[in-house]
Structure formats: structure tokens, C-alpha cells
Write a protein that holds these residues in place. Sequence first.
Motif, PDB file in Angstrom:
ATOM      1  N   LYS A  24       0.847  -1.203   0.000  1.00 27.38           N
ATOM      2  CA  LYS A  24       0.000   0.000   0.000  1.00 27.38           C
ATOM      3  C   LYS A  24       0.877   1.246   0.000  1.00 27.38           C
ATOM      4  N   TYR A  25       1.934   1.233   0.797  1.00 29.06           N
ATOM      5  CA  TYR A  25       2.889   2.341   0.828  1.00 29.06           C
ATOM      6  C   TYR A  25       3.456   2.570  -0.580  1.00 29.06           C
ATOM      7  N   ALA A  26       3.907   1.505  -1.241  1.00 29.60           N
ATOM      8  CA  ALA A  26       4.491   1.629  -2.584  1.00 29.60           C
ATOM      9  C   ALA A  26       3.465   2.165  -3.585  1.00 29.60           C
ATOM     10  N   ARG A  27       2.250   1.633  -3.539  1.00 31.64           N
ATOM     11  CA  ARG A  27       1.211   2.106  -4.480  1.00 31.64           C
ATOM     12  C   ARG A  27       0.887   3.582  -4.260  1.00 31.64           C
ATOM     13  N   LEU A  28       0.831   4.004  -2.996  1.00 34.36           N
ATOM     14  CA  LEU A  28       0.571   5.421  -2.723  1.00 34.36           C
ATOM     15  C   LEU A  28       1.731   6.286  -3.223  1.00 34.36           C
ATOM     16  N   CYS A  29       2.952   5.845  -2.973  1.00 37.27           N
ATOM     17  CA  CYS A  29       4.101   6.604  -3.479  1.00 37.27           C
ATOM     18  C   CYS A  29       4.035   6.716  -5.003  1.00 37.27           C
ATOM     19  N   ASP A  30       3.622   5.645  -5.654  1.00 37.45           N
ATOM     20  CA  ASP A  30       3.531   5.651  -7.115  1.00 37.45           C
ATOM     21  C   ASP A  30       2.330   6.443  -7.632  1.00 37.45           C
ATOM     22  N   SER A  31       1.507   6.918  -6.718  1.00 37.97           N
ATOM     23  CA  SER A  31       0.364   7.770  -7.063  1.00 37.97           C
ATOM     24  C   SER A  31       0.663   9.219  -6.679  1.00 37.97           C
TER      25      SER A  31
END
Length: 159
Positions: A24-31
Amino acid sequence: MDQSIETRLARLEAIEACRALKMKYARLCDSRYPPVELSELFVEDGVWDGGPKWGKHVGRAAIQEFFRVAESTISWAMHYTVSGDIKVADDLKSAVGRWYLWQPMTTEVEGKKKPVILIADYLDHYVKGPKGQWLYKSLELHVQILTTLEDGWVKKPMI
């Protein structure tokens, strides 16, 4: 150490919850690094530590402010977070995770947008929150290489 089926299952569930938190952290960073959503992945007094390059930010407000700046300086990123190794404490209330990161991104270097590669590793400390959710107590990013594609890590490993 209790090796009952229930304890073993709870350990596996904790590992998967920590893995889901990391993703979730990675997906948010990628957003584009939404600051509020990212800060909510941490306990109230959590720590995001980017070392000498990005500094140490303690508490949700400081983490939010850090990601607010990141949101404006990194126009694109893709976090490839791999090889997670998560160890859950015997009390099933905390865990430690280690990950590798390979991250292509677009950011400003010397006033121009450039393609950049970040190679790093993470050391994460997780805790089980009051509602049973897993959160970051701390996230440490250890940068090994940060370079433009045109220079590469042999010519210029750190920008």
C-alpha cells in the motif's frame, strides 16, 4: 514459543498484513505521494527516515510535510519493492521487515526533469495498532545508488 496452529496462523496473518502495508505504501508513493494517506500508514509518533539524502521526519505531521514536498518534486515513480523478509515478534504485536527497492523515477536534477534510478533497501518496524491494523513504527530508507540514466551508477552513483 507457542507453536499451536492458532499462533502459527496468527504469525502468517501478521506477515501478510505487513506485506500488504508495504505494498500500500508503494502504491501510494507511485500515485504521486499523497501526503495525508501516506502519513496515516504510520503510528502517531512514527518515523520516516531517508538518511542524509531525505532526512528524518518524526510524527505524522512531519511525515505529511515531507511527502507534500515529494509530491511536488517527483513527477513519476514506480517502486519495485522486492524480497521482503518479515520477522514477527513472539507477542505477535510487532515485526521487523527488510526489503530491497529498485525505483525508476522522474525528478528535477540541476533544474531539469531527468530519468533517475534509485537503488536502496528498507528496514521497517511495524506495530499492531489499537484497531488491530498494522502500521509503521518506523521506515528507514538506506540509499545505495541515486543516479540519472545518462550518468549511470558507475560514472556517478549519487546525484
